[in-house]
Design an enzyme around this catalytic site. Sequence first.
Site, PDB file in Angstrom:
ATOM      1  CB  SER A 157       4.964   0.372   1.635  1.00 18.39           C
ATOM      2  OG  SER A 157       5.764   1.512   1.761  1.00 18.39           O
TER       3      SER A 157
ATOM      4  CG  ASP B 105       4.538   4.987   8.076  1.00 17.36           C
ATOM      5  OD1 ASP B 105       5.567   5.291   7.753  1.00 17.36           O
ATOM      6  OD2 ASP B 105       3.621   4.376   7.309  1.00 17.36           O
TER       7      ASP B 105
ATOM      8  CG  HIS C 167       6.341   1.967   6.591  1.00 19.97           C
ATOM      9  ND1 HIS C 167       5.172   2.575   6.012  1.00 19.97           N
ATOM     10  CD2 HIS C 167       6.874   1.344   5.453  1.00 19.97           C
ATOM     11  CE1 HIS C 167       5.096   2.368   4.691  1.00 19.97           C
ATOM     12  NE2 HIS C 167       6.049   1.602   4.315  1.00 19.97           N
TER      13      HIS C 167
END
Lengths: 466, 445
Positions: B250, B342, B377
């Site tokens: 991330s 995601d 994600h």
Amino acid sequence: MFRVHLSVNAILQLTDIKMKPGFSVYRKLAGLEWLTGAVRWKSNTRPAPILTAAPVRALIDEQMSIKGHFLPPHCPVTVCARMHSDEGDLWQSFAHYNANESGVLSLTRDPSVGGSYLGCEPMGLFWSIQPAPGEREGLRLRKKNVETPYMVHISLLEGHVSPSEQQITELAAVTAERWYIAPGVKRIEIRQNGVVGTLFVPPGPGPFPAVLDLWGMGGGLIEYRSSLLASRGHISFSLAYFGHKDLPSPPNCINVGDSYFKTAFQLLQDHPQVVSDRIGIIGLSFGCYLALRIATRTGVQPSCLVCINGPMGSTVPLINADGRTDQFESFQEYWNFDDEGRVIFKEISLPANLLPESLVKLEKLDCPLMYIVGEDDLSTSSTENADLIEKSLQSAGKSHLLTRLSYPGTGHLIEPPYSPNARESMWVIKPKKLITMWGGHPAPHAAAQEDAWKKILDYLEKHLRS
Amino acid sequence: MKKKYKFKMDNKQCCVTLSVQPSRGLVDEKFVVLVQNTLPSSLLTIHALHRCEDAHSWHAFAHYTSDATGAVNVSEDCSMSGTYSGVEAMGLLWSLKPVPGSKPGLRMRKKNVQAPMVVTISVYKGHLTEDFGDRVPLASVEVERWYMAPGVRRIPVTEDGLTATLFLPSGPGRFPGILDLWGGGGQLVEYRAALLASHGIATMALDYLTCKYTMETGKIVEKDYFETAYKFLQKHPKILGSRIAMLGLSLGTSVTLKMAVYSDVVKLRCAVCINGSHVQPMDGFLNEMLNYFTEHCRNIHFTKDNEVVWRDILLPIPTDLSRKVDVGKLQCPLMLIIGEDDQNWCPCESAIDMKVMMEQAGNSHLLTVLSYPNAGHLIEPPYTPHARSSLFKDVISHQKFMVLWGGQTLEHSRAQEDAWRKLLVFLRKNLYGDVKTGASLVSNL
């Protein structure tokens, strides 16, 4: 253990590392290991090889796969295992290997070419482990505290060396935990109705089959086989009967008799999680005679018996019908001593030397019996007793009850697998130091322990669960 | 021992055995769940229960029929229904969900890596879907799952203003090193670093959003904070300074790419970026990056369940080089791990753009892309539960949002397993470099 003969400056030059003052955290960590590692392995250009063990937390009777990676092809290495017993003694083992052409080493595939064992032995490091040089004599490895694991430090050393040598380079290491108890197994101390023991209860609602666990004349309260049996799904009860502070008795006498063992068996039967008609008894050495006696004299009905290297009668005079004994150290008629003054007890339990009135009436046996013989047993005349048991059952038309296992090169102490055999150990220290012989040679004894344990577990499953 | 009730001889219940091997495993290790001695062709439910550190209960279950010998082997037999179906050796762990009645938005994350995750696995008669607590199982065992192998040393690091934890493997070293970065939630998250160290790589988890410096000054750290972390690893006597990698998830990807390309200090052996992007303002660093997100929040939207979707913030991918890391200048191998579903970042579009940039620059041989359909994600170590959405506290605004991460549980779990295996192979290949590697590189997984 690891010693270098170069000055610190020389080492620093070789490795091109600048030590910044004030970095106390990793300066402590650095220590001697780092210095040694740096000298030989040119660690400013390549990382150390990797040593792995899987599973890295295992039960004692589970196999562990040990591997080395990223070694130079065909590189000679030594794998070394070190651990401390509960008493703090250092035990170690080692073996010499050669990495393959890809720089990989696998103890489940490759043979040892020297050290504590030879050949392809995936668990060799564990069963060949011995007290390190300089440790006390007459040691025997026995876990006292079953709620903690043995922490085994397994390392990869450069070359074919012995761990006690002066200059050793440790290339890589892994720490493995070996457990006598599975997660969720409860340990419960029992002091009830005069009975002294420890109960191990597996997780889950139950109900469970159960095992009464008996050891020999070493006395005390031995828990590790019980905790393993509970880790395999049985409620298991280690019972003390001799040499325990909570069982008052004149010295060297067994002060409990049939009523004590019957009470212990009934305690198990009455446990809410025990299936009362699925209880077995396992006994080693004198515990073997006790198991046979309980099954034939006390009125309780075990579902099966596992007897290891034990007599079918008492080796000590009984003082009453209940089975209490006299002082056994007073009867040394059949004690033999070897050239080094070590006592060999074997002759005591020759059938002809057993107390005739104590000989178990095998015609009264109504449950299956597994009898396990170590053919090199120097403490008990196991083969002779097995022969007599076999003959007695045959005469009674009950041969079908007997399963006999016999292992060559195997001594008295047939214990859970992958743990070292003691061919001899300290019997008493006072008034005079006396070492006793148990027998058994490392490799065959290890093979016997592995095979016998599997067979014992299958036997218990067969007779207690189906 | 009170005499409560007695079991009669014809009660076959004592026969049923349940075993899980190994009973103590690392989080990424497979286990074998075996039920034996039930009646042949009996309907059974295998159930897993875990009480996490936040005292929430999670469970998973699957419906089986025992075979002719009365056995079920979860690694070989087919679950007909439950929280997973089909042949799924590890389904009891990755399909764990909060029990009915739990508060929404939960996510399972281990804080204390020095203690195991304990899971109770049980087998029940029949095909049950609820009220497991009211029934007595046929058998039950406890299983431990560890993020940290024995002998791995956990070392809190506060030198040089860092807020970090270093995990050192057993042994003398020297070890290759990894700087391990998480995302916008901040905190010091240790579990992935502990697991990597358990595989022989010295790994340092770094808190860079809620670190001591930020908590005391209110300011976001600059480039030099990461360079200091890198230098700490580089000069550590147990770590080989020439073999250091960075792993970022991330927002951690943004940092990793920036450092890999533009830092004169950080010389990475390789980098792994999970579900992130190369899009960020080139002048400035983290502070400017966070402001950039705030400025582009018009692209945020909400689902019908009021979950916030942040994936469009950085879209469309700019063509302007002042707004993205010039990956054409990258000099070390890069692995991108992408969840195609995601909903929080835009890793797919970013990866496509990065690939084009690298092809044009002639360094695309450095790029490996792992792309997983229907994965979300939060691609984390394997056999850990998937959270499609959860309650998330934004460290900048201090607001709590129900964030949509994305992913469908089955494909996401497959992705976690595959990505982890490949990530370890990639790291070992690059960190052990020219050392000839055998077939059994990651043999114990």
